[in-house]
Design an enzyme around this catalytic site. Sequence first.
Site, PDB file in Angstrom:
ATOM      1  CG  HIS A  77      -2.071  -0.903   1.140  1.00 54.32           C
ATOM      2  ND1 HIS A  77      -3.146  -0.826   2.010  1.00 54.32           N
ATOM      3  CD2 HIS A  77      -2.347  -1.906   0.281  1.00 54.32           C
ATOM      4  CE1 HIS A  77      -4.024  -1.758   1.685  1.00 54.32           C
ATOM      5  NE2 HIS A  77      -3.556  -2.435   0.654  1.00 54.32           N
ATOM      6  CE1 TYR A 206      -5.542   3.850  11.617  1.00 51.66           C
ATOM      7  CE2 TYR A 206      -5.165   3.631   9.262  1.00 51.66           C
ATOM      8  CZ  TYR A 206      -4.883   3.257  10.559  1.00 51.66           C
ATOM      9  OH  TYR A 206      -3.928   2.295  10.799  1.00 51.66           O
ATOM     10  N   PRO A 299      -3.398  -0.116  18.981  1.00 51.76           N
ATOM     11  CG  PRO A 299      -5.251  -1.389  18.355  1.00 51.76           C
ATOM     12  CD  PRO A 299      -4.610  -0.743  19.542  1.00 51.76           C
ATOM     13  CE  LYS A 303       4.545   3.229  13.668  1.00 55.35           C
ATOM     14  NZ  LYS A 303       4.469   2.527  12.400  1.00 55.35           N
ATOM     15  CE1 TYR A 389      -1.119   3.750   9.976  1.00 61.22           C
ATOM     16  CE2 TYR A 389       0.086   2.665   8.225  1.00 61.22           C
ATOM     17  CZ  TYR A 389      -1.008   2.730   9.056  1.00 61.22           C
ATOM     18  OH  TYR A 389      -1.980   1.760   8.974  1.00 61.22           O
TER      19      TYR A 389
END
Length: 396
Positions: A77, A206, A299, A303, A389
Site C-alpha cells: 500500500h 481511518y 493498535p 506499531k 506510520y
Amino acid sequence: MSERTETTQVLIIGAGPAGMLLSHLLADAGVESIVLETRSEEYVAARIRAGILEHSTVDLLRSVGLADRLEREGDEHRGIYLQWPHERHHLDFVDLVGRSVWVYGQTEVQKDLVAARGAAGQVVHYEVDDVALHDLESDRPSVTFTDADGTTVRVTATAVAGCDGSFGPSRAAVPDGVRSTWERTYPYSWLGILADVAPSTDELIYAWHPDGFALHSMRSESVSRLYLQVPNGTPVDDWSDDRIWDALASRLGHGQDGWELTPGPITDKSVLPMRSYVQAPMRHGRLFLAGDAAHIVPPTGAKGLNLAVADVALLAPALAALVRDGDARLADAYSDDALRRVWRCTHFSWWMTTMLHTGDDPFDAQLQRSQLQWVATSQAGAQGLAENYAGLPLGF
C-alpha cells in the site's frame, strides 16, 4: 518425576513472531538457541493480531530470506485514507516520504517463521509450564520449566531473551527496585471483526465520526478486517452482525461520494482494550526483553508487531557479539537504543489514538477535526504522519 538439563547459547522465552524471528537472526549469526512457549503451536499460529508491516520490517524479512510468500501474497500500500463526515483525504506515503507499507497478517508472518525454523531444526518446547528464571545477574543464567510430558527441565544459557508478552514471566523477573513503568489506559476499546467479504477499499480508511472511530482494514483480497470504537467493558454479544454493519456503514461514510461498504459473513468478533505501557530498562543482567514483554501500544498506529521486529533487529547482533566474542558493548547499549524507538512509537500511537477517538467533550471534538484538517492538507503534517506510520529506519 523425571528431570533433565540442557544448555544453549541463548534461551528464548516466547515462540511468537519476536521470539521466532530472534532465533532466525541468531542462527544466521551462528548462534544456537532454544525457544520455550507456554501455549500450543496451533494456538500461537492462530492468534489474530497486527496486519500492517512497516517498510523497514519488510526490508529486514527480505534480507534474511523470509519474504518470498509475503511478496507473492501480501499487498503493498502506498498510503491510507483519513476521513471525517463529508471529507475523505488520501495520504500517499511514497510521494511524501518514499516508503510504503504492506498488508500481511501477523498470522502469516508466524507461519513463515515457523516453517523456516522448522526446516532449520530449531528446538522449540511448546506447552511448557511453571517457567521460572534464575541467576540473571550471573554469566550463566538458567530457566526451569515443566515440559509437556511432565519432565522438569533446567536450561542453562549465556543469555535469556524475554519475548513472552505482557503476561509472561520475563517482565516480572526484573526486580521492583530496578524497573520503572509507565502506563495509560484509554477510556474506549475496539470491537474487531473478520468478515469473508472482499475489502470495500483499496487502502485502509481511518475514520473520525461523532459516534466513534472506525477503521476499514483487510487481510486479503477476500477477507476484510474492520473495527469500531466501543466503551470499555462492552460485551461482544451486545453487537449483532446487523448492528455492526449499520455502525460501520454510518461511520465509514457509506453513500458518501458514491462509496459503498459491502457487508459479508462475520467469522470472528472480539473486543480489544486500548492501553499504552512501557517498562525500563529492557535489560537486567543477562535477561533482555523484546516486544510486548517491555511495551504495549494501542493498535491505531500499527506499531505493535513492527516495534517488536525493531527490538529483535537490535537484540540479535547484541547477543551474537556477547555470546560469541564476549563483547558486551552492544548488549550494554541495547536498552537505551531500543527505548528511543519505543517512546517515539508510543507517542505516535498515542497521537493517532487521541486524534481519532471521540469522547463527550465538544471542545475536544473541534480540536480533533482541526488537527485532521491540518494533517490532510498540510505537507508538513502529512509528512509527519507518513514518516511515523511507514516506519523510521531500523536503528533510529
